[in-house]
Design a protein around this motif. Structure first.
Motif, mmCIF file in Angstrom:
data_model
loop_
_atom_site.group_PDB
_atom_site.id
_atom_site.type_symbol
_atom_site.label_atom_id
_atom_site.label_comp_id
_atom_site.label_asym_id
_atom_site.label_seq_id
_atom_site.Cartn_x
_atom_site.Cartn_y
_atom_site.Cartn_z
ATOM 1 N N PRO A 1 0.815 -1.228 0.000
ATOM 2 C CA PRO A 1 0.000 0.000 0.000
ATOM 3 C C PRO A 1 0.845 1.272 0.000
ATOM 4 N N ALA A 2 1.960 1.285 0.725
ATOM 5 C CA ALA A 2 2.820 2.460 0.744
ATOM 6 C C ALA A 2 3.449 2.690 -0.624
ATOM 7 N N ILE A 3 3.831 1.628 -1.298
ATOM 8 C CA ILE A 3 4.417 1.754 -2.631
ATOM 9 C C ILE A 3 3.388 2.289 -3.616
ATOM 10 N N VAL A 4 2.175 1.801 -3.544
ATOM 11 C CA VAL A 4 1.117 2.257 -4.450
ATOM 12 C C VAL A 4 0.813 3.729 -4.212
ATOM 13 N N TRP A 5 0.721 4.156 -2.964
ATOM 14 C CA TRP A 5 0.458 5.559 -2.677
ATOM 15 C C TRP A 5 1.615 6.449 -3.086
ATOM 16 N N ALA A 6 2.838 5.946 -2.958
ATOM 17 C CA ALA A 6 3.999 6.709 -3.410
ATOM 18 C C ALA A 6 3.963 6.889 -4.923
ATOM 19 N N LEU A 7 3.569 5.863 -5.646
ATOM 20 C CA LEU A 7 3.445 5.966 -7.099
ATOM 21 C C LEU A 7 2.330 6.928 -7.491
ATOM 22 N N TYR A 8 1.220 6.929 -6.746
ATOM 23 C CA TYR A 8 0.156 7.905 -6.995
ATOM 24 C C TYR A 8 0.654 9.325 -6.783
ATOM 25 N N LEU A 9 1.452 9.534 -5.749
ATOM 26 C CA LEU A 9 1.990 10.859 -5.463
ATOM 27 C C LEU A 9 2.937 11.314 -6.573
ATOM 28 N N VAL A 10 3.795 10.423 -7.038
ATOM 29 C CA VAL A 10 4.713 10.751 -8.132
ATOM 30 C C VAL A 10 3.921 11.090 -9.397
ATOM 31 N N ALA A 11 2.877 10.308 -9.687
ATOM 32 C CA ALA A 11 2.052 10.565 -10.870
ATOM 33 C C ALA A 11 1.342 11.916 -10.758
ATOM 34 N N ALA A 12 0.855 12.261 -9.581
ATOM 35 C CA ALA A 12 0.179 13.545 -9.393
ATOM 36 C C ALA A 12 1.145 14.714 -9.564
ATOM 37 N N VAL A 13 2.361 14.571 -9.054
ATOM 38 C CA VAL A 13 3.355 15.635 -9.199
ATOM 39 C C VAL A 13 3.722 15.807 -10.670
ATOM 40 N N LEU A 14 3.920 14.709 -11.377
ATOM 41 C CA LEU A 14 4.240 14.797 -12.808
ATOM 42 C C LEU A 14 3.085 15.397 -13.601
ATOM 43 N N TYR A 15 1.860 15.020 -13.265
ATOM 44 C CA TYR A 15 0.690 15.529 -13.979
ATOM 45 C C TYR A 15 0.541 17.038 -13.790
ATOM 46 N N CYS A 16 0.860 17.535 -12.610
ATOM 47 C CA CYS A 16 0.709 18.959 -12.310
ATOM 48 C C CYS A 16 1.941 19.781 -12.661
ATOM 49 N N SER A 17 2.999 19.157 -13.126
ATOM 50 C CA SER A 17 4.233 19.899 -13.394
ATOM 51 C C SER A 17 4.076 20.981 -14.464
ATOM 52 N N PRO A 18 3.322 20.786 -15.572
ATOM 53 C CA PRO A 18 3.165 21.906 -16.511
ATOM 54 C C PRO A 18 2.485 23.124 -15.878
ATOM 55 N N MET A 19 1.481 22.883 -15.059
ATOM 56 C CA MET A 19 0.796 23.997 -14.407
ATOM 57 C C MET A 19 1.734 24.715 -13.443
ATOM 58 N N THR A 20 2.489 23.956 -12.678
ATOM 59 C CA THR A 20 3.407 24.541 -11.708
ATOM 60 C C THR A 20 4.498 25.344 -12.399
ATOM 61 N N ILE A 21 5.078 24.784 -13.447
ATOM 62 C CA ILE A 21 6.129 25.485 -14.185
ATOM 63 C C ILE A 21 5.575 26.753 -14.821
ATOM 64 N N GLY A 22 4.374 26.662 -15.392
ATOM 65 C CA GLY A 22 3.761 27.830 -16.018
ATOM 66 C C GLY A 22 3.495 28.955 -15.041
ATOM 67 N N PHE A 23 3.037 28.630 -13.841
ATOM 68 C CA PHE A 23 2.771 29.669 -12.851
ATOM 69 C C PHE A 23 4.059 30.217 -12.259
ATOM 70 N N ILE A 24 5.065 29.373 -12.092
ATOM 71 C CA ILE A 24 6.338 29.867 -11.566
ATOM 72 C C ILE A 24 7.010 30.794 -12.572
ATOM 73 N N ARG A 25 6.984 30.416 -13.857
ATOM 74 C CA ARG A 25 7.590 31.243 -14.892
ATOM 75 C C ARG A 25 6.723 32.437 -15.262
ATOM 76 N N ASN A 26 5.478 32.457 -14.819
ATOM 77 C CA ASN A 26 4.524 33.526 -15.101
ATOM 78 C C ASN A 26 4.351 33.700 -16.612
ATOM 79 N N VAL A 27 3.991 32.581 -17.283
ATOM 80 C CA VAL A 27 3.795 32.633 -18.725
ATOM 81 C C VAL A 27 2.558 33.451 -19.049
ATOM 82 N N GLU A 28 2.472 33.871 -20.312
ATOM 83 C CA GLU A 28 1.433 34.818 -20.704
ATOM 84 C C GLU A 28 0.024 34.249 -20.546
ATOM 85 N N TYR A 29 -0.217 33.030 -20.989
ATOM 86 C CA TYR A 29 -1.547 32.422 -20.901
ATOM 87 C C TYR A 29 -1.516 31.282 -19.890
#
Length: 84
Positions: free
Chosen positions: A14-42
């Protein structure tokens, strides 16, 4: 009926599965995070585009590309006031 009784049980699974879910969520949200950190136009269309089309893989790759290589939003330049 199929059972898993013959397979070895790993107590940490169960800990391994939840860790994989967390990694997947971080990867999925990385474009949004990078875009807001860089303050892109759109950044808000990037946010919603990633939420709606990011699951396809192609949409996620496009959002990541846009978040990294898009122009930054032009902030109004304010004069620097030096201490008098």
């Amino acid at each position: 009926m199929f059972t898993f009784s013959g397979l070895p049980y790993d107590a940490n699974m169960p800990a391994i599965v939840w860790a994989l879910y967390l990694v997947a969520a971080v990867l999925y949200c990385s474009p949004m995070t990078i875009g807001f950190i860089r303050n892109v136009e759109y950044k808000w269309p990037l946010y919603f585009g990633n939420l709606l089309a990011g699951w396809t893989g192609i949409g996620w790759a496009y959002c990541l590309y846009y978040a990294i290589f898009a122009d930054r939003e032009h902030a109004p330049s304010q004069p620097v006031a030096l201490a008098a």
